[in-house]
Scaffold this motif. Structure first.
Motif, short mmCIF file in Angstrom:
data_model
loop_
_atom_site.label_atom_id
_atom_site.label_comp_id
_atom_site.label_asym_id
_atom_site.label_seq_id
_atom_site.Cartn_x
_atom_site.Cartn_y
_atom_site.Cartn_z
N GLY A 151 16.16 17.89 3.18
CA GLY A 151 14.53 17.98 3.07
C GLY A 151 13.79 16.65 3.04
O GLY A 151 12.83 16.80 3.35
N LEU A 152 14.86 15.62 3.11
CA LEU A 152 14.03 14.21 3.43
C LEU A 152 13.84 13.83 4.70
O LEU A 152 14.46 14.03 5.74
N THR A 153 12.57 13.53 4.96
CA THR A 153 12.08 13.01 6.39
C THR A 153 11.65 11.61 6.45
O THR A 153 11.44 10.98 5.10
N PHE A 154 11.25 11.32 7.60
CA PHE A 154 11.06 9.62 7.88
C PHE A 154 9.88 9.52 8.80
O PHE A 154 9.31 10.58 9.47
N GLY A 155 9.18 8.54 8.43
CA GLY A 155 7.75 8.24 9.25
C GLY A 155 8.11 7.56 10.74
O GLY A 155 9.28 7.49 10.97
N VAL A 156 7.15 7.64 11.40
CA VAL A 156 7.11 7.29 12.95
C VAL A 156 7.61 5.96 13.10
O VAL A 156 8.27 5.54 14.33
N ALA A 216 -0.96 2.81 7.81
CA ALA A 216 -1.88 1.90 6.91
C ALA A 216 -2.41 0.65 7.77
O ALA A 216 -1.47 0.11 8.33
N LYS A 217 -3.61 0.55 7.87
CA LYS A 217 -4.03 -0.74 8.65
C LYS A 217 -4.53 -1.62 7.49
O LYS A 217 -5.90 -1.44 7.08
N ALA A 218 -3.98 -2.71 7.05
CA ALA A 218 -4.35 -3.56 6.23
C ALA A 218 -5.09 -4.94 6.86
O ALA A 218 -4.29 -5.44 7.55
N ASP A 219 -6.51 -5.17 6.66
CA ASP A 219 -7.12 -6.17 7.21
C ASP A 219 -7.45 -7.36 6.03
O ASP A 219 -8.24 -7.07 5.23
N GLY A 220 -6.77 -8.59 6.33
CA GLY A 220 -7.24 -9.67 5.52
C GLY A 220 -8.50 -10.09 5.78
O GLY A 220 -8.98 -10.89 4.72
N ASN A 221 -9.12 -9.83 6.64
CA ASN A 221 -10.72 -10.20 6.87
C ASN A 221 -11.57 -9.33 5.84
O ASN A 221 -12.52 -9.84 5.23
N THR A 222 -11.50 -8.12 5.73
CA THR A 222 -12.22 -7.26 5.09
C THR A 222 -11.72 -6.70 3.84
O THR A 222 -12.57 -6.18 3.00
N ASP A 223 -10.59 -7.03 3.62
CA ASP A 223 -9.82 -7.05 2.25
C ASP A 223 -9.92 -5.29 2.24
O ASP A 223 -10.19 -4.72 0.97
N GLN A 224 -9.57 -4.39 2.93
CA GLN A 224 -9.82 -3.12 3.20
C GLN A 224 -8.66 -2.55 3.77
O GLN A 224 -8.22 -3.10 4.89
N MET A 225 -8.21 -1.52 3.75
CA MET A 225 -7.09 -0.76 4.20
C MET A 225 -7.34 0.68 4.57
O MET A 225 -7.52 1.52 3.71
N GLN A 226 -7.19 0.78 5.81
CA GLN A 226 -7.60 2.28 6.29
C GLN A 226 -6.09 3.23 6.42
O GLN A 226 -5.18 2.66 6.68
N PRO A 241 3.50 -5.21 12.12
CA PRO A 241 3.97 -3.89 11.38
C PRO A 241 4.91 -4.07 10.47
O PRO A 241 6.01 -4.67 10.57
N HIS A 242 4.84 -3.43 9.32
CA HIS A 242 5.76 -3.45 8.28
C HIS A 242 6.38 -2.02 8.20
O HIS A 242 4.99 -1.01 8.54
N VAL A 243 7.49 -1.71 7.89
CA VAL A 243 7.97 -0.25 7.54
C VAL A 243 8.43 -0.11 6.15
O VAL A 243 8.98 -0.86 5.83
N ILE A 244 7.78 0.98 5.48
CA ILE A 244 8.52 1.28 4.15
C ILE A 244 9.89 1.72 4.24
O ILE A 244 10.07 2.39 4.82
N SER A 245 10.78 0.80 3.29
CA SER A 245 12.09 0.95 3.47
C SER A 245 12.52 1.27 1.99
O SER A 245 13.73 1.87 1.80
N ASP A 246 11.60 1.63 1.01
CA ASP A 246 12.02 1.99 -0.22
C ASP A 246 10.94 2.46 -1.12
O ASP A 246 9.89 1.71 -0.82
N PHE A 273 -1.57 6.44 -2.68
CA PHE A 273 -0.92 5.89 -1.68
C PHE A 273 0.74 6.23 -1.76
O PHE A 273 1.31 6.66 -0.68
N PHE A 274 1.24 5.98 -3.17
CA PHE A 274 2.67 6.56 -3.15
C PHE A 274 2.86 7.95 -2.90
O PHE A 274 4.10 8.26 -2.42
N ASN A 275 1.94 8.84 -3.37
CA ASN A 275 2.18 10.33 -3.12
C ASN A 275 2.24 10.68 -1.73
O ASN A 275 2.64 11.66 -1.38
N GLN A 276 1.54 9.98 -0.62
CA GLN A 276 1.27 10.12 0.50
C GLN A 276 2.36 9.50 1.59
O GLN A 276 2.97 10.13 2.47
N PHE A 277 2.65 8.35 1.23
CA PHE A 277 3.23 7.30 2.16
C PHE A 277 4.74 7.48 1.57
O PHE A 277 4.99 7.32 0.54
N GLY A 278 5.63 7.20 2.66
CA GLY A 278 7.07 7.30 2.24
C GLY A 278 7.98 6.51 3.25
O GLY A 278 7.27 5.81 4.06
#
Length: 407
Positions: free
Chosen positions: A159-164, A253-263, A289-294, A363-368
C-alpha cells in the motif's frame, strides 16, 4: 543301275539370322550410352547399412570458469536422451532441468552457484537401439568478490506509494569499475512509458530518473539482473532482484524565500498557501528541487550531526514534530512554534522550512515519500547532487552525461 541323287544339307537360314541379330543386339547393349537404356539391377549385398550410434555432448564439460547464470545444456545426435541428472558434487542435491519433447536436448532451469562443481550424467538411446552414457564435470567461476545490490528506495510495504519526484537507484557494497556492464543489467520499466536514464553518483551508487517528474499514477518496475555479471576487477553480482513502485498523485510544494510563503500544488493546481521561515543568512536553505526521503512525527535535531557541538556558537539539540526530511544534511519541513512570529516575514531557521504546529501537521498528513519541495530565493547554494536527492538539480543533458552507456 539306278543313280542316287546328291542331297546337299543346308543350315536353316532363319536360325542363322536370329543368331546374328542376337549377337548384334548384345554388342549394342554393351556399348550403348543412351538415356533410354535401362540401368542394370542392383546386386544385393546381403547386409543392411549399420544404424547410427548416439553421440552425446555436454556444454561446459571440463570447464573451471563456467558462468553460473548459463544453463548446462546436454545434446544428442543420432538418438534421444532418456535421462539427464546434474548434481552438486559437494552437497549432492540435484539441479532442476527440462528435457525437450523430441528428446534432443536437456537444459538446467535454475541458476548454478559460484565456485561449485557439478556432476553431469546423461543417458541416451541411439538409432541403433543401443544405450549410451556420457559423464562430465562442470565447475563454475570463482569471483574475487560478490556485491549485493541494495535498491533505492527500499522495497515498499503493501500500500505504500511514492511522489512524482522519487528517485530510483541501486547501491552496491563494492566499487564498480565496469559501470556499463552494471547499467546493462539494470532495467526500469515505467507504465505509461517515460524517457529516463541512469547517472552514477559515485563508484558504488547509480540513480535513475525520468527527464521530468514522473507522471501521476505511474507504475515503475526495477529489474536487477546482476547475478553472474562481471562488474570489473573480479567483482560479480551476488543476486538478482525485482521491485515495483507505485507513483501517487502529484504533490509539489513551492517555497519562496522572497515572499516567505509556500504554495501547495495538487496535480498542478494550487490548493493552499502556508507562511514559512527558511534558513537565515548564516545557514541558508539550499535552492532547487528537494525530495522527501523520510518522515517522522518526532525527530531529535542535533547540530553535532554535522560537526557543530556545544559549546560552539550555533550549537543546538531540540525535539521537533511533524518532520519530513528534504536533504541529507539536516534540512526538514517541520513544526517550530518558536518562529511563528517570523513565519511569513523573515528567514531565521538553521536551514529547515519552519511551519506553525497546525500547518506542519496538515503538511505532514498530505505530503510523503517522493513528493517534491522546490525552494527558490533562499540565498543558499544549489542542493548537491549527492544530498538525497539532489538529482533534479541537473539539466537533462548533464544527467544523461553521467551514464556509462547513454548515447
Amino acid at each position: 543301275m539306278p543313280v542316287r541323287p546328291t542331297v546337299t544339307r543346308q543350315r536353316p537360314w532363319g536360325v542363322a539370322v536370329v543368331a546374328a541379330l542376337a549377337s548384334v543386339t548384345l554388342l549394342a547393349g554393351a556399348c550403348s550410352s543412351s538415356p533410354d537404356s535401362a540401368s542394370p539391377p542392383s546386386i544385393a549385398t546381403g547386409t543392411a547399412a549399420a544404424a547410427a550410434a548416439a553421440q552425446v555432448s555436454i556444454d561446459g564439460a571440463g570447464s573451471t570458469d563456467f558462468n553460473p547464470k548459463t544453463p548446462i545444456t546436454v545434446k544428442v545426435n543420432g538418438g534421444k536422451l532418456t535421462t539427464v541428472t546434474v548434481t552438486n558434487a559437494a552437497k549432492g542435491n540435484a539441479v532442476k532441468g527440462a528435457l525437450a519433447a523430441d528428446g534432443s536436448t536437456w537444459s538446467s532451469s535454475e541458476p548454478l552457484g559460484y565456485a561449485t562443481a557439478y556432476t553431469v550424467v546423461a543417458e541416451a538411446t541411439g538409432a541403433d537401439g543401443k544405450p549410451v552414457e556420457q559423464k562430465a564435470t562442470v565447475k563454475t567461476l570463482t569471483p574475487a568478490a560478490q556485491t549485493y545490490p541494495a535498491v533505492i528506495p527500499a522495497p515498499p510495504s503493501a500500500g505504500l506509494t511514492f511522489g512524482v519526484g522519487q528517485i530510483i537507484g541501486v547501491s552496491f557494497d563494492h566499487a564498480i569499475t565496469n559501470r556499463a556492464a552494471a547499467e546493462k543489467a539494470l532495467t526500469v520499466t515505467s507504465t505509461p512509458p517515460q524517457q529516463g536514464a541512469w547517472h552514477w553518483i559515485d563508484n558504488k551508487t547509480v540513480h535513475y530518473r525520468p527527464q521530468s517528474y514522473w507522471q501521476a499514477g505511474t507504475t515503475v518496475k526495477l529489474d536487477v539482473n546482476l547475478y553472474g555479471v562481471d562488474l570489473g576487477g573480479g567483482v560479480y553480482g551476488k543476486t538478482d532482484r525485482s521491485v515495483t513502485y507505485q507513483i501517487h498523485d502529484s504533490w509539489i510544494a513551492k517555497a519562496d524565500g522572497n515572499t516567505d510563503q509556500m504554495q501547495l500544488l495538487h496535480n498542478g493546481a494550487v490548493v493552499g498557501t502556508m507562511p514559512i521561515s527558511l534558513g537565515k543568512d548564516a545557514t541558508p536553505t539550499h535552492v532547487g528541487p528537494h525530495v522527501i526521503s523520510d518522515k517522522q512525527q518526532q525527530v531529535i535535531m542535533d547540530s553535532c550531526t554535522y560537526g557543530v557541538c556545544p559549546p560552539a556558537p550555533g550549537a543546538y539539540r531540540s525535539t521537533e514534530y511533524w518532520a519530513e526530511r528534504i536533504s541529507n544534511d539536516g534540512e526538514f519541513v517541520h513544526e517550530n512554534p518558536n518562529t511563528v512570529n517570523q513565519q511569513g516575514s523573515s528567514n531565521v531557521s538553521h536551514g529547515c522550512i519552519n511551519l506553525s504546529p497546525q500547518n506542519a501537521q496538515a503538511f505532514f498528513n498530505q505530503f510523503g515519500l517522493g513528493d517534491v519541495v522546490e525552494v527558490t530565493n533562499s540565498g543558499g547554494p544549489a542542493l548537491p547532487l549527492w544530498d538525497t536527492y539532489g538529482d533534479w538539480e541537473l539539466s537533462w543533458a548533464d544527467w544523461q552525461a553521467g551514464s556509462a552507456v547513454h548515447n
